[in-house]
Scaffold this active site. Structure first.
Site, mmCIF file in Angstrom:
data_model
loop_
_atom_site.group_PDB
_atom_site.id
_atom_site.type_symbol
_atom_site.label_atom_id
_atom_site.label_comp_id
_atom_site.label_asym_id
_atom_site.label_seq_id
_atom_site.Cartn_x
_atom_site.Cartn_y
_atom_site.Cartn_z
ATOM 1 N N TYR A 50 0.800 -1.227 0.000
ATOM 2 C CA TYR A 50 0.000 0.000 0.000
ATOM 3 C C TYR A 50 0.833 1.279 0.000
ATOM 4 O O TYR A 50 0.256 2.367 0.082
ATOM 5 C CB TYR A 50 -0.888 0.062 1.257
ATOM 6 C CG TYR A 50 -1.800 -1.098 1.493
ATOM 7 C CD1 TYR A 50 -2.650 -1.580 0.497
ATOM 8 C CD2 TYR A 50 -1.848 -1.717 2.741
ATOM 9 C CE1 TYR A 50 -3.506 -2.640 0.739
ATOM 10 C CE2 TYR A 50 -2.704 -2.782 2.985
ATOM 11 C CZ TYR A 50 -3.531 -3.237 1.981
ATOM 12 O OH TYR A 50 -4.370 -4.286 2.229
ATOM 13 N N CYS A 79 14.876 -10.144 -1.765
ATOM 14 C CA CYS A 79 15.351 -9.748 -3.096
ATOM 15 C C CYS A 79 14.232 -9.139 -3.930
ATOM 16 O O CYS A 79 13.826 -9.681 -4.968
ATOM 17 C CB CYS A 79 15.977 -10.949 -3.799
ATOM 18 S SG CYS A 79 17.533 -11.455 -3.048
#
Length: 421
Positions: free
Chosen positions: A318, A343
């Protein structure tokens, strides 16, 4: 409502020294304040005193059994959206008769389990679901109590991914469609459709969306009553916002919200239902993480911590802000991108954040993580789930130990028995 008081006490949360806690429980870890959850629950109950009100905690916000037991001890029920949340709620001691079942994708098996448990009512979100509820209830020889979730088509003025009350959202049905349900349900033998439900979104910081949505629900209720369809409960959902960013977010006072509800439903003589989740637990939780290293970059410094997006997804999902507080603050300041080891570039808790300078080994507290933190966590990058710890006035108890690598892989196996299909 904060329990962090000043620089000298910044390491204390609900009376527990977070440095000591981190030395005993591996970081990253979630810590939840029992005191804050009790205070929030009491404030909500006091604001609605004198009304026929049921509080049904939105289990999805934080489904740890210890949190569920804590709200159950306060007389709070549960708002569930899966059979898993049903089993958690019952195991934690929440009575079935204080449970409501929401969600757009209830299966026949989930409906059957909820009927067998004897839950209070279903919040029905489609005509197909209403027919399925009738079919399963008939097979089980019981009568299911239900409410129709109406979509009032109100903009909650919140993040698009947590807005649920506009016409284009997947939740609920229009008032026009709901009107036809009551005519149809009057001929159903095993469903008693006698309730309304509306929930327009989460993290709402303005009373106006509530004012518009609740007025539409109450007008519809009065129309139904006049047409001979008695309504015994009105579920007004949740959505009250919390303070994620100090000095910026200004949550609605619970007294103002309760006054609006009282005014809007003054003519209603049935049961009102509220479904707080975030409002009860978000500010009661912190994520404690340790600095792995400080990495210089071309135009910024990266503060790399041992928590990651798999532990707390909200910033990646968000772009959510969470206050980040070093637990050993220094006088000099620095500007960091606070990132985790996963990653993904999205594995970022903050960008360009001004804060006291940090060093490897320092502890940080990420605030406002009691809701939609651990409950949305995953084992992405094969990272075990973090521990969860309940605090209570200077005491602590581990309520979910850190997942081991063996536990993380439990259920996986190399192919042994091959089958034709």
């Amino acid at each position: 409502m904060t329990v962090l008081t000043g620089v000298d006490d910044a390491r204390l949360f609900d009376g527990v020294d977070l440095h000591t806690l981190a030395s005993r429980v591996q970081t990253p870890l979630y810590a939840y304040s029992s005191s804050v959850i009790r205070q929030r629950t009491t404030a909500l109950q006091d604001a609605f005193a004198g009304l026929d009100l049921r509080i049904c905690y939105a289990v999805k916000a934080n489904s740890n059994l210890a949190i569920l037991q804590l709200v159950a001890q306060q007389g709070v029920g549960a708002d569930i959206v899966s059979v898993g949340e049903l089993h958690r709620s019952l195991r934690a001691g929440i009575p079935a008769e204080r449970i409501v079942f929401s969600g757009v994708g209830k299966t026949a098996e989930e409906i059957r389990a909820a009927l067998s448990a004897g839950i209070w009512r279903f919040n029905v979100e489609s005509a197909d679901e209403l027919l399925l509820l009738q079919e399963v209830a008939r097979e089980e020889g019981v009568c299911a109590r239900a409410a129709v979730r109406v979509n009032p088509d109100v903009d909650a003025q919140t993040h698009a991914k947590i807005s649920t009350g506009k016409a284009e959202n997947k939740f609920g049905v229009s008032i026009d469609e709901a009107r036809t349900w009551f005519v149809r349900a009057s001929r159903m033998s095993h469903v008693q459709l006698d309730g309304l439900h509306a929930h327009i979104g989460s993290q709402i910081l303005n009373l106006e969306p509530f004012r518009h949505a609740l007025r539409r629900v109450e007008d519809f209720r009065q129309e139904l009553e006049a047409a001979g369809h008695p309504i015994h409960s009105v579920d007004i959902g949740g959505g009250l916002g919390v303070r994620y960013r100090a000095g910026h977010d200004r949550p609605i006072a619970i007294e103002d919200y309760a006054a609006l509800v009282r005014e809007t439903f003054a003519a209603f003589k049935g049961t009102l239902v509220v479904e707080p989740g975030r409002w009860l637990v978000a500010e009661a939780g912190v994520l404690v993480t340790r600095v792995i290293r400080v990495k210089p970059g071309a135009d910024r410094e990266f503060l790399i911590v041992d928590a990651a997006m798999n532990d707390l997804l909200r910033p990646a999902l968000y772009d959510a802000w969470h206050d980040i507080v070093p637990l050993r603050p220094r006088r000099e300041s620095a500007c960091y991108d606070v990132v985790g080891p996963v990653c993904e570039t999205g594995d970022t808790f903050a960008r360009g954040r001004d804060m006291p300078r940090c060093e490897a080994g320092d502890l940080l507290m990420i605030g406002g993580t009691g809701a939609y933190g651990a409950s949305m966590a995953s084992t992405y990058n094969s990272r075990p789930l973090a521990a969860e710890v309940l605090l209570d006035d200077g005491r602590y108890a581990v309520v979910r130990r850190r997942q081991t690598l063996a536990e993380m892989m439990l259920g996986e196996q190399l192919p042994q028995d091959w089958h034709e299909a």
